[in-house]
Design a protein around this motif. Structure first.
Motif, PDB file in Angstrom:
ATOM      1  N   TRP A  79      37.108  77.546  67.979  1.00 56.90           N
ATOM      2  CA  TRP A  79      36.541  76.520  68.838  1.00 56.90           C
ATOM      3  C   TRP A  79      37.281  76.509  70.167  1.00 56.90           C
ATOM      4  N   ARG A  80      36.671  75.874  71.143  1.00 55.19           N
ATOM      5  CA  ARG A  80      37.258  75.715  72.476  1.00 55.19           C
ATOM      6  C   ARG A  80      37.489  74.231  72.694  1.00 55.19           C
ATOM      7  N   LEU A  81      38.611  73.919  73.336  1.00 55.49           N
ATOM      8  CA  LEU A  81      38.931  72.530  73.623  1.00 55.49           C
ATOM      9  C   LEU A  81      39.403  72.397  75.054  1.00 55.49           C
ATOM     10  N   LYS A  82      39.385  71.177  75.541  1.00 57.28           N
ATOM     11  CA  LYS A  82      39.846  70.884  76.894  1.00 57.28           C
ATOM     12  C   LYS A  82      40.844  69.741  76.814  1.00 57.28           C
ATOM     13  N   THR A  83      42.028  69.951  77.396  1.00 61.94           N
ATOM     14  CA  THR A  83      43.065  68.919  77.351  1.00 61.94           C
ATOM     15  C   THR A  83      42.760  67.825  78.366  1.00 61.94           C
ATOM     16  N   ASP A  84      43.324  66.644  78.103  1.00 66.88           N
ATOM     17  CA  ASP A  84      43.175  65.547  79.055  1.00 66.88           C
ATOM     18  C   ASP A  84      44.541  65.064  79.538  1.00 66.88           C
ATOM     19  N   PHE A  85      44.548  64.129  80.431  1.00 65.20           N
ATOM     20  CA  PHE A  85      45.768  63.619  81.058  1.00 65.20           C
ATOM     21  C   PHE A  85      46.735  63.021  80.042  1.00 65.20           C
ATOM     22  N   TRP A  86      46.206  62.476  78.945  1.00 63.95           N
ATOM     23  CA  TRP A  86      47.042  61.777  77.961  1.00 63.95           C
ATOM     24  C   TRP A  86      47.553  62.685  76.859  1.00 63.95           C
ATOM     25  N   GLY A  87      47.344  63.967  76.955  1.00 65.73           N
ATOM     26  CA  GLY A  87      47.872  64.889  75.949  1.00 65.73           C
ATOM     27  C   GLY A  87      46.980  65.039  74.740  1.00 65.73           C
ATOM     28  N   ASN A  88      45.696  64.923  74.911  1.00 70.02           N
ATOM     29  CA  ASN A  88      44.728  65.100  73.834  1.00 70.02           C
ATOM     30  C   ASN A  88      43.868  66.307  74.156  1.00 70.02           C
ATOM     31  N   PRO A  89      43.198  66.888  73.232  1.00 70.28           N
ATOM     32  CA  PRO A  89      43.173  66.542  71.818  1.00 70.28           C
ATOM     33  C   PRO A  89      44.166  67.386  71.022  1.00 70.28           C
ATOM     34  N   ASN A  90      44.592  66.850  69.931  1.00 73.18           N
ATOM     35  CA  ASN A  90      45.383  67.581  68.961  1.00 73.18           C
ATOM     36  C   ASN A  90      44.474  67.836  67.767  1.00 73.18           C
ATOM     37  N   PHE A  91      44.429  69.075  67.289  1.00 74.20           N
ATOM     38  CA  PHE A  91      43.573  69.422  66.158  1.00 74.20           C
ATOM     39  C   PHE A  91      44.419  69.714  64.925  1.00 74.20           C
ATOM     40  N   VAL A  92      44.020  69.120  63.819  1.00 76.92           N
ATOM     41  CA  VAL A  92      44.684  69.313  62.539  1.00 76.92           C
ATOM     42  C   VAL A  92      43.690  69.990  61.603  1.00 76.92           C
ATOM     43  N   CYS A  93      44.175  70.992  60.868  1.00 84.33           N
ATOM     44  CA  CYS A  93      43.317  71.680  59.896  1.00 84.33           C
ATOM     45  C   CYS A  93      43.938  71.560  58.507  1.00 84.33           C
ATOM     46  N   THR A  94      43.074  71.404  57.532  1.00 82.03           N
ATOM     47  CA  THR A  94      43.502  71.440  56.137  1.00 82.03           C
ATOM     48  C   THR A  94      42.979  72.740  55.548  1.00 82.03           C
ATOM     49  N   MET A  95      43.890  73.501  54.959  1.00 81.57           N
ATOM     50  CA  MET A  95      43.548  74.784  54.358  1.00 81.57           C
ATOM     51  C   MET A  95      43.689  74.660  52.848  1.00 81.57           C
ATOM     52  N   LYS A  96      42.746  75.263  52.128  1.00 84.95           N
ATOM     53  CA  LYS A  96      42.822  75.261  50.670  1.00 84.95           C
ATOM     54  C   LYS A  96      42.534  76.674  50.187  1.00 84.95           C
ATOM     55  N   TRP A  97      43.423  77.148  49.337  1.00 85.36           N
ATOM     56  CA  TRP A  97      43.244  78.441  48.717  1.00 85.36           C
ATOM     57  C   TRP A  97      43.730  78.340  47.274  1.00 85.36           C
ATOM     58  N   ASP A  98      42.835  78.572  46.336  1.00 84.29           N
ATOM     59  CA  ASP A  98      43.126  78.405  44.915  1.00 84.29           C
ATOM     60  C   ASP A  98      43.659  76.984  44.693  1.00 84.29           C
ATOM     61  N   GLN A  99      44.849  76.840  44.152  1.00 84.73           N
ATOM     62  CA  GLN A  99      45.426  75.506  43.928  1.00 84.73           C
ATOM     63  C   GLN A  99      46.325  75.055  45.078  1.00 84.73           C
ATOM     64  N   LYS A 100      46.477  75.884  46.073  1.00 86.51           N
ATOM     65  CA  LYS A 100      47.358  75.558  47.200  1.00 86.51           C
ATOM     66  C   LYS A 100      46.577  74.850  48.296  1.00 86.51           C
ATOM     67  N   ARG A 101      47.258  73.897  48.910  1.00 84.61           N
ATOM     68  CA  ARG A 101      46.658  73.145  50.006  1.00 84.61           C
ATOM     69  C   ARG A 101      47.722  72.937  51.073  1.00 84.61           C
ATOM     70  N   LYS A 102      47.333  73.108  52.335  1.00 84.49           N
ATOM     71  CA  LYS A 102      48.274  72.943  53.441  1.00 84.49           C
ATOM     72  C   LYS A 102      47.546  72.315  54.613  1.00 84.49           C
ATOM     73  N   ARG A 103      48.153  71.285  55.176  1.00 93.38           N
ATOM     74  CA  ARG A 103      47.634  70.630  56.379  1.00 93.38           C
ATOM     75  C   ARG A 103      48.579  71.011  57.526  1.00 93.38           C
ATOM     76  N   PHE A 104      48.018  71.463  58.659  1.00 98.84           N
ATOM     77  CA  PHE A 104      48.877  71.881  59.765  1.00 98.84           C
ATOM     78  C   PHE A 104      48.212  71.591  61.100  1.00 98.84           C
ATOM     79  N   ASP A 105      49.028  71.533  62.131  1.00 94.00           N
ATOM     80  CA  ASP A 105      48.534  71.322  63.491  1.00 94.00           C
ATOM     81  C   ASP A 105      48.054  72.664  64.030  1.00 94.00           C
ATOM     82  N   ALA A 106      46.754  72.836  64.126  1.00 89.24           N
ATOM     83  CA  ALA A 106      46.199  74.076  64.659  1.00 89.24           C
ATOM     84  C   ALA A 106      46.348  74.114  66.176  1.00 89.24           C
ATOM     85  N   PHE A 107      46.303  72.947  66.805  1.00 91.89           N
ATOM     86  CA  PHE A 107      46.565  72.849  68.243  1.00 91.89           C
ATOM     87  C   PHE A 107      47.207  71.505  68.517  1.00 91.89           C
ATOM     88  N   LYS A 108      48.392  71.556  69.078  1.00 93.62           N
ATOM     89  CA  LYS A 108      49.131  70.356  69.447  1.00 93.62           C
ATOM     90  C   LYS A 108      49.534  70.530  70.909  1.00 93.62           C
TER      91      LYS A 108
END
Length: 147
Positions: A79-108
């Motif tokens: 995806w494409r994003l555009k930052t703003d004056f206040w430091g947004n947006p921050n994107f968080v993704c949740t990944m799931k593979w088998d029984q494993k799950r991880k949430r991480f900041d894809a763009f901060k």
């Protein structure tokens, strides 16, 4: 001095003060200067053999939900994003593979305005061994592992 010159002088003074104030912003606040910049974010399934078990991804920001996808080998979610004056947006993704799950900041914003490089490209390669970041999709650096 006529009115037009006075208005021009006031605008120049305002801009000068604004630039000076921004130069004294604390470290990590550079995004104030870089508002309005566009970034491309890409998450790639780098698993070597998960044909029977896809990598599931769901990403969102405080303002938008990009939804979820099931990624087979070498599929990507971008995806494409555009930052703003206040430091947004921050994107968080949740990944799931088998029984494993991880949430991480894809763009901060605070972390990535510099790290994504002059092309403003922020790529993630997700493998069995962890999550790798690259700004050019040639040189990858491991950021973290699965839990």
């Amino acid at each position: 001095m006529n009115r037009k010159q006075l208005i021009s002088l006031i605008i120049l003074l305002f801009l000068a003060v604004f630039i000076i104030l921004l130069s004294f912003s604390p470290p990590g606040q550079e995004y104030l200067v870089l508002s309005g910049m566009e970034y491309d974010v890409r998450v790639i399934n780098g698993f070597t053999d998960n044909s029977s078990l896809p990598l599931v991804i769901w990403c969102s920001s405080e303002y938008s939900d990009l939804g979820g996808r099931a990624l087979q080998e070498r599929d990507d979610f971008s995806w494409r994003l555009k930052t703003d004056f206040w430091g947004n947006p921050n994107f968080v993704c949740t990944m799931k593979w088998d029984q494993k799950r991880k949430r991480f900041d894809a763009f901060k914003v605070q972390r990535d305005v510099r790290r994504c490089g002059p092309l403003r490209k922020c790529s993630w390669l997700v493998t069995e061994n962890g999550f790798f970041f690259s700004s050019d999709e040639v040189n990858w650096k491991k950021d973290f592992s699965w839990p």
